[in-house]
Design an enzyme around this catalytic site. Structure first.
Site, PDB file in Angstrom:
ATOM      1  N   CYS A   2      87.689 -36.904  76.425  1.00  0.00           N
ATOM      2  CA  CYS A   2      88.680 -37.722  77.119  1.00  0.00           C
ATOM      3  C   CYS A   2      89.998 -37.609  76.367  1.00  0.00           C
ATOM      4  O   CYS A   2      90.075 -37.015  75.307  1.00  0.00           O
ATOM      5  CB  CYS A   2      88.215 -39.171  77.123  1.00  0.00           C
ATOM      6  N   ARG A  27      92.190 -32.774  79.337  1.00  0.00           N
ATOM      7  CA  ARG A  27      91.037 -33.117  78.495  1.00  0.00           C
ATOM      8  C   ARG A  27      89.981 -33.872  79.297  1.00  0.00           C
ATOM      9  O   ARG A  27      88.860 -34.053  78.840  1.00  0.00           O
ATOM     10  CB  ARG A  27      91.463 -33.977  77.317  1.00  0.00           C
ATOM     11  N   TRP A  74      86.670 -38.117  80.948  1.00  0.00           N
ATOM     12  CA  TRP A  74      85.718 -37.090  81.407  1.00  0.00           C
ATOM     13  C   TRP A  74      84.362 -37.754  81.226  1.00  0.00           C
ATOM     14  O   TRP A  74      83.895 -37.946  80.098  1.00  0.00           O
ATOM     15  CB  TRP A  74      85.841 -35.844  80.529  1.00  0.00           C
ATOM     16  N   ASN A 100      87.305 -42.059  72.833  1.00  0.00           N
ATOM     17  CA  ASN A 100      86.943 -40.678  73.174  1.00  0.00           C
ATOM     18  C   ASN A 100      85.770 -40.304  72.276  1.00  0.00           C
ATOM     19  O   ASN A 100      85.864 -40.396  71.061  1.00  0.00           O
ATOM     20  CB  ASN A 100      88.126 -39.737  72.924  1.00  0.00           C
ATOM     21  N   GLY A 101      84.659 -39.901  72.886  1.00  0.00           N
ATOM     22  CA  GLY A 101      83.477 -39.525  72.107  1.00  0.00           C
ATOM     23  C   GLY A 101      82.222 -40.056  72.785  1.00  0.00           C
ATOM     24  O   GLY A 101      82.243 -40.471  73.935  1.00  0.00           O
ATOM     25  N   GLU A 487      84.029 -12.164  79.324  1.00  0.00           N
ATOM     26  CA  GLU A 487      85.199 -13.067  79.394  1.00  0.00           C
ATOM     27  C   GLU A 487      85.754 -13.116  80.814  1.00  0.00           C
ATOM     28  O   GLU A 487      86.070 -14.189  81.333  1.00  0.00           O
ATOM     29  CB  GLU A 487      86.266 -12.618  78.402  1.00  0.00           C
ATOM     30  N   LYS A 491      86.066 -16.508  83.169  1.00  0.00           N
ATOM     31  CA  LYS A 491      87.331 -16.932  83.785  1.00  0.00           C
ATOM     32  C   LYS A 491      87.138 -17.189  85.278  1.00  0.00           C
ATOM     33  O   LYS A 491      87.560 -18.180  85.837  1.00  0.00           O
ATOM     34  CB  LYS A 491      88.416 -15.856  83.603  1.00  0.00           C
ATOM     35  N   GLU A 494      84.916 -20.341  85.972  1.00  0.00           N
ATOM     36  CA  GLU A 494      85.390 -21.684  85.610  1.00  0.00           C
ATOM     37  C   GLU A 494      86.582 -22.139  86.439  1.00  0.00           C
ATOM     38  O   GLU A 494      86.826 -23.342  86.528  1.00  0.00           O
ATOM     39  CB  GLU A 494      85.685 -21.796  84.121  1.00  0.00           C
ATOM     40  N   HIS A 510      67.820  -1.981  84.768  1.00  0.00           N
ATOM     41  CA  HIS A 510      66.593  -2.656  84.296  1.00  0.00           C
ATOM     42  C   HIS A 510      66.379  -3.966  85.033  1.00  0.00           C
ATOM     43  O   HIS A 510      65.888  -4.934  84.452  1.00  0.00           O
ATOM     44  CB  HIS A 510      66.680  -2.880  82.782  1.00  0.00           C
ATOM     45  N   LYS A 607      89.337 -29.429  78.417  1.00  0.00           N
ATOM     46  CA  LYS A 607      89.896 -28.413  77.525  1.00  0.00           C
ATOM     47  C   LYS A 607      89.192 -28.372  76.187  1.00  0.00           C
ATOM     48  O   LYS A 607      88.979 -27.314  75.623  1.00  0.00           O
ATOM     49  CB  LYS A 607      91.386 -28.674  77.301  1.00  0.00           C
TER      50      LYS A 607
HETATM   51  C1  AGP Z   1      87.520 -21.152  77.981  1.00  0.00           C
HETATM   52  O1  AGP Z   1      88.208 -20.717  79.149  1.00  0.00           O
HETATM   53  C2  AGP Z   1      86.758 -22.423  78.213  1.00  0.00           C
HETATM   54  N1  AGP Z   1      87.643 -23.473  78.557  1.00  0.00           N
HETATM   55  C3  AGP Z   1      85.791 -22.750  77.112  1.00  0.00           C
HETATM   56  O2  AGP Z   1      84.783 -21.774  77.138  1.00  0.00           O
HETATM   57  C4  AGP Z   1      86.360 -22.784  75.673  1.00  0.00           C
HETATM   58  O3  AGP Z   1      86.676 -21.480  75.250  1.00  0.00           O
HETATM   59  C5  AGP Z   1      85.265 -23.329  74.739  1.00  0.00           C
HETATM   60  O4  AGP Z   1      84.997 -24.657  75.136  1.00  0.00           O
HETATM   61  C6  AGP Z   1      85.655 -23.302  73.260  1.00  0.00           C
HETATM   62  O5  AGP Z   1      86.777 -24.113  73.058  1.00  0.00           O
HETATM   63  P1  AGP Z   1      87.496 -24.035  71.619  1.00  0.00           P
HETATM   64  O6  AGP Z   1      88.019 -22.640  71.473  1.00  0.00           O
HETATM   65  O7  AGP Z   1      88.571 -25.072  71.670  1.00  0.00           O
HETATM   66  O8  AGP Z   1      86.458 -24.347  70.575  1.00  0.00           O
END
Ligand code: AGP
Length: 612
Positions: A2, A27, A74, A100-101, A487, A491, A494, A510, A607
């Site tokens: 959050c 966040r 969140w 937050n937590g 990667e 992208k 997500e 395979h 994030k």
């Molecule tokens: C990346 O596009 C994602 N948002 C997610 O995988 C992110 O890379 C992952 O949560 C790690 O975050 P960090 O680099 O802040 O540790």
């Protein structure tokens, strides 16, 4: 994950709180709320939905208070709803908290408080905190620091992670904060002070920050701040001046943060390379003190991270093994921390984390340290939690990355890992000077080459318009190109919510090739000259089964044809992911935009994953 904000000063608190929440929405954004002290009463305004809903509440702009706390959520415990939104008050409405937590023992605390006569209005873990504070405040010792002592007694009962802000109508001149495992920064102003989960939220107000440590308390008045350790002994604390300018955390004319950050990559690379080397000079890292003797005696390097950061680690592994010949393994932090890893003083553990606040990555680092390993953090946020746990830290200088989907942080992490590999190779003398010099030259050319790639995306836009309604897509690559396929697939998943999978191209036959049927979309990445012919034949296997293909390559494909081919500038294969990922980032971006989705704040994501 959050976002929390706080303000105490001479201005109206509400605008500061709302603007802070807006910049923290990445966040977490399923509900939002604020609490202020108005005419010495706690006024809470909160609801399900985005911060914008809060802004539109009629009476919110009539609040004149100059002290307040705020939260964008969140959801972890309890669905997104008005009742579960923060802030939360105690039953008597004398204390109000944002958090937050995760409070792992909230059930037993709820039972304890219920037996004491408290009632709960929400399903959240957080609601135990204000009621615990009230309990201790009304049952504790009576002295000047009664409020702080009550907060401390409550926090001592908590198990889990937290960044907490508390205000009370009984003490209207202060905000009390404390953190463990969740981030919290304090911005120092002129007769006003600010609190936030991270720096960009309050960067427009000040560049002077205190970065709170785990178990550290702060009592924040409008013209002073007192810091206390976990035994409530007061201490002084150094201020950090953050160079980022406020505009760097704004969109600067781009439609979305993600697009801005994709286009910022040339500069992010320039800043990250910085003064770490120049042609003819060895690489230098002032912030790490690792000797040839140490490097010669370790038996393994372990790179541990999550998500995109882990993908950057895969590219780093390739460079370290090629240049330094040190066995290197990459692991997902949430797996590493529970597999009882074989780690000791002969292991160097490297942790990559853009935010520096990812709970799994931090926990994995603490585990490795407890087993005697040296730990090195790679982060994009100065003073982030992980940088304060690690033995050494090196920073990417990508600037604030606001979009949930990581782009410029990834390419900056990759280039920094390759520079680190060169640095180790120069210490160990495991690589000839010519190879290193050519690689340095290619790294210095990267910003211009990224700009070239960014300027040649019209073919990509044609292809994504053909496929954006699809439900499945496959990314193929071998070696370093498989790392990029992972990667690119993440992208797409997500931000467009399209199911996609990345496969090592040689692995398709395979089993996964059974998924290929007429019209399926396959994206192939071909940049490794030693593997191109093999990858071409793998991709031709899917073409013969009716797949339509988009190929990202810097190789000459001869007379082989595919539906769409995006040609990249040539570069050293150790750093080719920095170029080959760019079309994949834009591919995902344009598809998500075509689907009318919020690319900066995708559903279900946040994030910084500061919970397990
Ligand atoms: C990346 O596009 C994602 N948002 C997610 O995988 C992110 O890379 C992952 O949560 C790690 O975050 P960090 O680099 O802040 O540790």
């Amino acid at each position: 994950m959050c976002g929390i904000v706080g303000y105490i000063g001479n201005k109206k608190a509400v605008p500061v709180l709302i603007n802070g929440l807006l910049s923290l929405e990445y966040r977490g954004y399923d509900s939002a709320g604020i609490a202020v002290l108005e005419n010495n009463e706690i006024v809470v305004m909160k609801d399900k939905g985005r911060v914008a809903n809060l802004q539109n509440m009629d009476e919110i702009n009539n609040l004149n208070s100059s002290i307040g706390i705020a939260h964008t959520r969140w959801a972890t415990h309890g669905k997104p709803s008005k009742e579960n939104a923060h802030p939360h008050t105690d039953n008597s409405e004398q204390f109000v908290v944002v958090h937050n937590g995760i409070i792992e023992n909230y059930n037993e605390l709820r039972e304890f408080l219920t037996k004491k006569g408290y009632k709960f209005l929400s399903q959240t873990d957080t609601e135990v905190i204000p009621n615990l504070i009230h309990y201790y405040y009304t049952n504790g010792i009576d002295d000047d620091d009664k409020f702080l002592r009550a907060v401390k007694s409550a926090v001592d009962d908590l198990k889990g992670s937290y960044a907490i802000e508390v205000i009370s109508k009984l003490h209207p001149d202060r905000i009390i904060v404390v953190r463990k495992d969740s981030p919290l920064v304090i911005g120092k102003g002129n007769k006003e002070n600010f609190i936030a989960s991270d720096i960009p939220a309050i960067l427009s107000h000040t560049k002077d920050f205190y970065l709170l440590d785990d178990y550290e308390y702060a009592v924040i008045f409008k013209d002073s701040i007192k810091f206390f350790d976990n035994t409530l002994i007061e201490h002084s604390k150094a201020i950090k001046n953050i160079e980022w300018d406020a505009t760097s955390a704004e969109k600067n004319g781009f439609e979305d943060y993600m697009l801005k950050e994709i286009y910022e990559q040339p500069n992010a690379i320039r800043e990250t390379v910085g003064s770490r080397f120049s042609l003819g000079e060895k690489c230098s890292f002032d912030d790490i003190d690792i000797s040839k003797e140490y490097l010669s005696n370790i038996d393994k390097i372990w790179i541990i991270a999550c998500g995109t950061a882990m993908h950057a680690g895969l590219v780093g592994k390739n460079a370290i093994e090629k240049l330094c010949r040190i066995p290197t393994e990459v692991d997902i932090a949430s797996e590493f921390r529970y597999r009882d890893p074989i780690v000791n003083e002969k292991t160097l553990c490297i942790y990559i984390s853009q935010s520096g606040e990812t709970a799994d990555t931090i926990a994995a680092l603490k585990l490795a340290k407890s087993k005697g390993a040296k730990t090195l953090a790679v982060s994009n946020v100065i003073g982030s939690s992980i940088t304060r746990e690690a033995d050494y830290t090196i920073y990417t200088h990508a600037g604030p990355e606001i979009a949930v989907a990581s782009t410029k942080a990834y390419t900056s992490q990759v280039v920094l890992m390759v520079i680190l590999a060169m640095y180790f190779a120069e210490i160990l003398e495991t690589c000839d000077e010519k190879t290193i010099c050519e690689l340095k030259s290619d790294i210095l050319d990267l910003p211009t080459k990224i700009e070239t790639v960014l300027d040649s995306m019209e073919k990509l836009e044609k292809f994504e318009k053909k496929v954006y309604t699809e439900h499945d897509m496959y990314f193929l690559g071998r070696g370093i190109d498989y790392d990029v396929a992972l990667e690119g697939s993440l992208k797409l998943k997500e931000i467009s919510y399209i199911h996609s999978e990345a496969y090592a191209a040689g692995e398709l036959k395979h089993g996964p090739i059974a998924l290929i049927e007429n019209g399926v979309t396959v994206i192939g990445i071909l940049t490794d000259p030693d593997l191109t012919l093999k990858s071409i034949s793998n991709i031709q296997e899917v073409v013969t089964r009716g797949a339509k293909t988009l190929i990202i390559t810097n190789q000459n494909l001869g007379n082989v044809t595919f539906d769409y081919v995006i040609n990249l500038p040539e570069t050293n294969s150790l750093i080719s992911p920095i170029l080959s990922v760019v079309p994949l980032q834009l591919f995902a971006y344009y598809i998500a935009k075509n689907k009318g989705l919020d690319v900066d704040k995708p559903r279900n994501l946040a994030k910084s994953v500061t919970v397990e």
